[in-house]
Design a protein around this motif. Structure first.
Motif, PDB file in Angstrom:
ATOM      1  N   ARG A 167      18.264 -20.620  25.197  1.00 17.91           N
ATOM      2  CA  ARG A 167      18.157 -19.991  26.513  1.00 17.91           C
ATOM      3  C   ARG A 167      17.330 -20.850  27.464  1.00 17.91           C
ATOM      4  N   SER A 168      16.224 -21.394  27.004  1.00 23.52           N
ATOM      5  CA  SER A 168      15.363 -22.209  27.874  1.00 23.52           C
ATOM      6  C   SER A 168      16.096 -23.447  28.365  1.00 23.52           C
ATOM      7  N   PHE A 169      16.861 -24.078  27.465  1.00 28.41           N
ATOM      8  CA  PHE A 169      17.605 -25.285  27.858  1.00 28.41           C
ATOM      9  C   PHE A 169      18.616 -24.961  28.957  1.00 28.41           C
ATOM     10  N   PHE A 170      19.399 -23.895  28.748  1.00 27.02           N
ATOM     11  CA  PHE A 170      20.407 -23.534  29.735  1.00 27.02           C
ATOM     12  C   PHE A 170      19.762 -23.128  31.063  1.00 27.02           C
ATOM     13  N   THR A 171      18.622 -22.449  30.990  1.00 21.95           N
ATOM     14  CA  THR A 171      17.944 -22.037  32.221  1.00 21.95           C
ATOM     15  C   THR A 171      17.477 -23.246  33.010  1.00 21.95           C
ATOM     16  N   VAL A 172      16.836 -24.199  32.334  1.00 20.55           N
ATOM     17  CA  VAL A 172      16.369 -25.417  33.010  1.00 20.55           C
ATOM     18  C   VAL A 172      17.551 -26.198  33.570  1.00 20.55           C
ATOM     19  N   PHE A 173      18.617 -26.295  32.780  1.00 15.98           N
ATOM     20  CA  PHE A 173      19.801 -27.033  33.213  1.00 15.98           C
ATOM     21  C   PHE A 173      20.391 -26.440  34.488  1.00 15.98           C
ATOM     22  N   ILE A 174      20.399 -25.106  34.581  1.00 13.29           N
ATOM     23  CA  ILE A 174      20.953 -24.434  35.763  1.00 13.29           C
ATOM     24  C   ILE A 174      20.006 -24.550  36.949  1.00 13.29           C
ATOM     25  N   VAL A 175      18.701 -24.399  36.697  1.00  9.32           N
ATOM     26  CA  VAL A 175      17.728 -24.451  37.786  1.00  9.32           C
ATOM     27  C   VAL A 175      17.688 -25.841  38.416  1.00  9.32           C
ATOM     28  N   ILE A 176      17.946 -26.884  37.634  1.00 10.59           N
ATOM     29  CA  ILE A 176      17.943 -28.245  38.180  1.00 10.59           C
ATOM     30  C   ILE A 176      18.941 -28.380  39.323  1.00 10.59           C
ATOM     31  N   THR A 177      20.033 -27.616  39.246  1.00 14.58           N
ATOM     32  CA  THR A 177      21.041 -27.712  40.305  1.00 14.58           C
ATOM     33  C   THR A 177      20.530 -27.187  41.647  1.00 14.58           C
TER      34      THR A 177
ATOM     35  N   LEU B 159      17.768 -28.191  42.889  1.00 19.75           N
ATOM     36  CA  LEU B 159      17.064 -29.327  43.478  1.00 19.75           C
ATOM     37  C   LEU B 159      17.955 -30.535  43.662  1.00 19.75           C
ATOM     38  N   PHE B 160      18.903 -30.721  42.753  1.00 18.43           N
ATOM     39  CA  PHE B 160      19.763 -31.900  42.799  1.00 18.43           C
ATOM     40  C   PHE B 160      21.223 -31.455  42.716  1.00 18.43           C
ATOM     41  N   HIS B 161      22.015 -31.972  43.628  1.00 18.79           N
ATOM     42  CA  HIS B 161      23.441 -31.682  43.603  1.00 18.79           C
ATOM     43  C   HIS B 161      24.187 -32.880  44.153  1.00 18.79           C
ATOM     44  N   GLY B 162      25.489 -32.900  43.932  1.00 17.11           N
ATOM     45  CA  GLY B 162      26.278 -34.066  44.293  1.00 17.11           C
ATOM     46  C   GLY B 162      26.335 -34.341  45.782  1.00 17.11           C
ATOM     47  N   GLY B 163      26.367 -33.294  46.584  1.00 20.78           N
ATOM     48  CA  GLY B 163      26.474 -33.487  48.024  1.00 20.78           C
ATOM     49  C   GLY B 163      27.853 -33.115  48.529  1.00 20.78           C
ATOM     50  N   MET B 164      28.040 -33.268  49.810  1.00 22.58           N
ATOM     51  CA  MET B 164      29.262 -32.807  50.452  1.00 22.58           C
ATOM     52  C   MET B 164      30.479 -33.623  50.046  1.00 22.58           C
ATOM     53  N   ILE B 165      30.353 -34.946  50.029  1.00 18.53           N
ATOM     54  CA  ILE B 165      31.516 -35.787  49.739  1.00 18.53           C
ATOM     55  C   ILE B 165      31.988 -35.614  48.294  1.00 18.53           C
ATOM     56  N   PRO B 166      31.100 -35.668  47.281  1.00 16.08           N
ATOM     57  CA  PRO B 166      31.582 -35.405  45.912  1.00 16.08           C
ATOM     58  C   PRO B 166      32.195 -34.018  45.754  1.00 16.08           C
ATOM     59  N   THR B 167      31.611 -33.026  46.410  1.00 16.41           N
ATOM     60  CA  THR B 167      32.185 -31.677  46.345  1.00 16.41           C
ATOM     61  C   THR B 167      33.582 -31.653  46.962  1.00 16.41           C
ATOM     62  N   TYR B 168      33.738 -32.339  48.067  1.00 16.36           N
ATOM     63  CA  TYR B 168      35.059 -32.427  48.710  1.00 16.36           C
ATOM     64  C   TYR B 168      36.067 -33.088  47.780  1.00 16.36           C
ATOM     65  N   LEU B 169      35.658 -34.169  47.105  1.00 18.25           N
ATOM     66  CA  LEU B 169      36.561 -34.866  46.199  1.00 18.25           C
ATOM     67  C   LEU B 169      36.948 -33.991  45.008  1.00 18.25           C
ATOM     68  N   VAL B 170      35.985 -33.202  44.517  1.00 21.94           N
ATOM     69  CA  VAL B 170      36.293 -32.295  43.401  1.00 21.94           C
ATOM     70  C   VAL B 170      37.285 -31.226  43.838  1.00 21.94           C
ATOM     71  N   VAL B 171      37.041 -30.630  44.992  1.00 21.13           N
ATOM     72  CA  VAL B 171      37.949 -29.600  45.498  1.00 21.13           C
ATOM     73  C   VAL B 171      39.340 -30.178  45.725  1.00 21.13           C
ATOM     74  N   ASP B 172      39.396 -31.393  46.262  1.00 15.86           N
ATOM     75  CA  ASP B 172      40.693 -32.032  46.510  1.00 15.86           C
ATOM     76  C   ASP B 172      41.400 -32.360  45.205  1.00 15.86           C
ATOM     77  N   SER B 173      40.677 -32.865  44.211  1.00 19.45           N
ATOM     78  CA  SER B 173      41.297 -33.228  42.934  1.00 19.45           C
ATOM     79  C   SER B 173      41.803 -32.013  42.167  1.00 19.45           C
ATOM     80  N   LEU B 174      41.187 -30.842  42.391  1.00 26.29           N
ATOM     81  CA  LEU B 174      41.627 -29.606  41.743  1.00 26.29           C
ATOM     82  C   LEU B 174      42.795 -28.946  42.466  1.00 26.29           C
TER      83      LEU B 174
END
Length: 289
Positions: A108-118, A120-135
């Protein structure tokens, strides 16, 4: 015993009440001003004569907006995105928060830390756009409702709420033969009405006010939400066909305020029905000693 009122306490209460009145005025007057401008004659609005009461009372601006087929279609799109998106948000958040609230979950602690990290850090607008487009989600409703499926902060709030539910209730259900799905559906959800109502309100307001994802992912003008139409009217002055006997110039300013009122009114109307859950105790009467 009757409370003794001193000069200091009276002055303190007076300051508190005056501060509250000032805060109420600061929040309410802008909404009131937008309304009186939206129902006033356009010439009086242009001359800046509207202060406290409408002048030349009429509903030409509202008539022009509500008879525009683009606004009606955009309203329907916003209702669809808000309802579907809020359902996905609340369901995904609850299904993520409930396992993380159980102490017996391995890792549980590992998954919580892994989720909370998001947070503070995320891919940004362009990577998100590329993911949405590729899907293959571009130019569809799913591009609006799936990428923001879970807000980590809201998930933490819901997880904390689930953790405060006494374990004795769930242990009793396990003894009676209930499995995790039954416990979550039959016990956790009914006891968590306040947090679910709060999440519904938060997510619904976010979806209703959101317009930036639509500008990125939608190319079909028939799919845009009402916020895009509102921005087009307010910023660009694009009001389409004017179904009014008055000249466009005289009602343009009134229309800018009217479209704001029309856009925010539904979400304001929903809030009083959900507000009672914000202060209602979930655990009152759930356990008897």
């Amino acid at each position: 015993m009757k409370k003794q009122m001193t000069v200091g306490s009276i002055c303190f209460d007076a300051v508190i009440y005056l501060s509250l009145i000032a805060a109420i005025f600061a929040f309410v007057y802008p909404l009131y001003y937008m309304f009186i401008v939206s129902v006033s004659d356009g010439m009086n609005v242009m001359r800046g004569e509207i202060k406290w009461f409408p002048i030349g009372f009429n509903f030409d601006a509202y008539y022009t907006i509500l008879t525009d087929h683009k606004v009606i279609r955009a309203y329907g799109n916003t209702l669809l995105y808000t309802s579907v998106g809020t359902f996905i948000n609340v369901a995904a958040t609850a299904l993520c928060a409930y396992p993380l609230s159980r102490s017996r979950l391995y890792g549980r602690s590992f998954f919580t830390v892994f989720i909370v990290i998001t947070m503070l850090f995320h891919g940004g607008m362009i990577p998100t756009y590329l993911v949405v487009d590729s899907l293959g989600l571009m130019n569809s409703m799913w591009a609006i409702v799936i990428p923001p499926a879970i807000n980590v902060w809201y998930m933490i709030i819901m997880r904390t709420f689930f953790q405060n539910i006494p374990n004795e209730i769930q242990e009793s259900a396990v003894i009676d033969g209930a499995h995790e799905i039954t416990i979550f559906w039959r016990i956790i959800i009914p006891l968590s009405a306040p947090v679910f109502a709060t999440m519904i309100m938060f997510y619904a307001v976010w979806h209703w006010n959101s317009f930036f994802p639509a500008t990125i992912y939608l190319r079909n003008n028939e799919m845009v939400p009402v916020q895009i139409i509102m921005r087009s009217m307010i910023v660009d002055g694009n009001v389409g066909e004017v179904n009014s006997t008055r000249d466009l110039t005289t009602i343009l300013l009134s229309m800018k305020y009217a479209v704001v009122i029309v856009t925010i009114l539904p979400i304001l109307a929903v809030y009083p029905f959900i507000q009672k859950y914000f202060v209602k105790g979930a655990m009152v009467g759930s356990l008897k000693g």
